[in-house]
Scaffold this active site. Structure first.
Site, mmCIF file in Angstrom:
data_model
loop_
_atom_site.group_PDB
_atom_site.id
_atom_site.type_symbol
_atom_site.label_atom_id
_atom_site.label_comp_id
_atom_site.label_asym_id
_atom_site.label_seq_id
_atom_site.Cartn_x
_atom_site.Cartn_y
_atom_site.Cartn_z
ATOM 1 N N GLU A 186 3.529 1.876 -0.970
ATOM 2 C CA GLU A 186 3.061 0.790 -1.846
ATOM 3 C C GLU A 186 4.057 0.526 -2.973
ATOM 4 O OE1 GLU A 186 -1.761 0.710 -1.297
ATOM 5 O OE2 GLU A 186 -0.973 1.857 -2.983
ATOM 6 N N GLU A 214 -2.891 0.795 5.458
ATOM 7 C CA GLU A 214 -4.105 1.401 4.900
ATOM 8 C C GLU A 214 -5.230 0.383 4.917
ATOM 9 O OE1 GLU A 214 -3.639 2.977 0.984
ATOM 10 O OE2 GLU A 214 -1.684 3.872 1.400
#
Length: 371
Positions: A159, A278
């Site tokens: 991320e 995710e």
């Protein structure tokens, strides 16, 4: 829960090649804490066999450099150093499951809120940091290869919307992702780290897919970051996105429509494959361990469960929606459900002290939300 009927519809675009993945990074530490897993007949069984029997063909494992304090105590959250992750990968390989290695290039959680340089790399020059990334990536991949792991994909950073390895936006000053990706000095440093990581993967195995992972799908943000990656000649194959429909709902970011637009952007403008790194949906809004829930009974415009029902059926519906949208694109690879096996080491929120003890000794605590 056991007797609750769940309706699963057929996903027309799903194929045997689609990634049906889960992130099981906390698995080994859970086992170390005495957690046991069972098959549908109530027999104790390897989690990897249970997953493989249900069609899971990929697992994702996060990698931290050194998740321990100066006194040798684990930070908690799964103790995902290389030695711990090798145990997970070796068990998965017994059942033909592929591996995605998720390098955080940090000693603990790396996400939009923090990207902290590993302790051992502090004070290093930019040239040395590039070499640090290359050496750590290469050394880790060799260890997994020697252990017989089938590594299909490597994620270079986790991320990295707001940067990586200490080169980040100034969140205290209210900076967005632009504080890194539109800042020449910080952007160029990040690009050099990513290019070094990518080269390490290619040098080890040119066929391993390389993923760049950012979060909260939004077209302007994803376009700016991918444009910077292109201009910086970062070699990667897959755009990876986090996708949690219970977050950022009011901004229309974690929605099927935005996911579709991001997949199209990745393919049509940048020629990249696309996967969800995710995703998850809530099983319950009740608290079942010693840590607060991410999504609880108090909800608002930014965090809510309006899109699907809370419970197993809602979890199925969220995944069906995701796959029906994702696999309708030529570049759609599939998705990884985040930590579905991360259960409390000791049941009940009243047992918080025992949870904390397990965290200090074994590197694992209860999950913030029922998976």
């Amino acid at each position: 829960m056991k007797d609750q009927k769940v309706v699963i519809n057929k996903i027309p675009s799903m194929t045997d090649q689609a990634i049906r993945g889960v992130d099981v990074s906390s698995y080994q530490s859970l086992k170390d804490a005495g957690v046991k897993f069972y098959d549908y007949n109530g027999n104790e069984e390897s989690l990897m066999k249970v997953l493989a029997d249900q069609g899971v063909n990929y697992i994702r494992i996060r990698i931290w450099n050194d998740p321990k304090s100066a006194s040798g105590q684990y930070y908690g959250g799964g103790n995902n150093d290389v030695a711990q992750d090798l145990k997970i990968a070796q068990e998965a390989s017994q059942y033909g499951i592929k591996i995605l290695l998720d390098f955080h290039y940090s000693d603990f959680w790396a996400d939009p809120a923090q990207q902290i340089l590993p302790k051992a790399w502090k004070g290093h020059s930019q040239d040395q940091l590039k070499q640090d990334v290359y050496n750590f990536t290469t050394d880790t991949l060799k260890k997994f290869k020697d252990a017989g792991s089938n590594i299909g994909m490597v994620q270079i950073g986790n991320e990295i919307t707001n940067g990586i390895m200490g080169q980040t936006t100034n969140r205290d000053a209210g900076e967005s992702y632009k504080g890194v990706w539109l800042n020449a000095d910080k952007r160029n440093k990040v690009i050099r780290y990513l290019r070094s990581a990518s080269k390490a993967v290619r040098d080890e195995d040119k066929d391993t897919l390389i993923t760049v992972h950012i979060e909260t799908p939004e077209i302007p943000k994803y376009n700016d970051i991918m444009s910077a990656l292109k201009d910086g000649h970062v070699d990667y194959d897959v755009l990876g996105s986090s996708y949690y429909p219970f977050w950022s709902v009011s901004a229309k970011s974690n929605t099927p429509d935005t996911l579709n637009k991001v997949a199209s952007l990745a393919e049509e403008k940048y020629g990249k494959l696309f996967a969800v790194m995710e995703t998850a949906w809530v099983n319950s809004l009740k608290n079942g361990d010693s840590t607060p829930n991410s999504i609880g009974e108090s909800q608002n415009n930014w965090t809510n469960t309006k899109d699907f029902s809370v419970g197993p059926q809602g979890q199925v519906d969220e995944l069906e929606s995701l796959y029906n949208n994702l696999m309708s694109h030529n570049n759609g690879l599939g998705a990884f459900y985040w930590e579905p096996a991360w259960i409390p080491t000791v049941a009940g929120w009243r047992n918080g002290e025992k949870d904390k003890e397990n965290a200090e000794k074994l590197g694992v605590v209860g999950l913030h939300q029922e998976p």
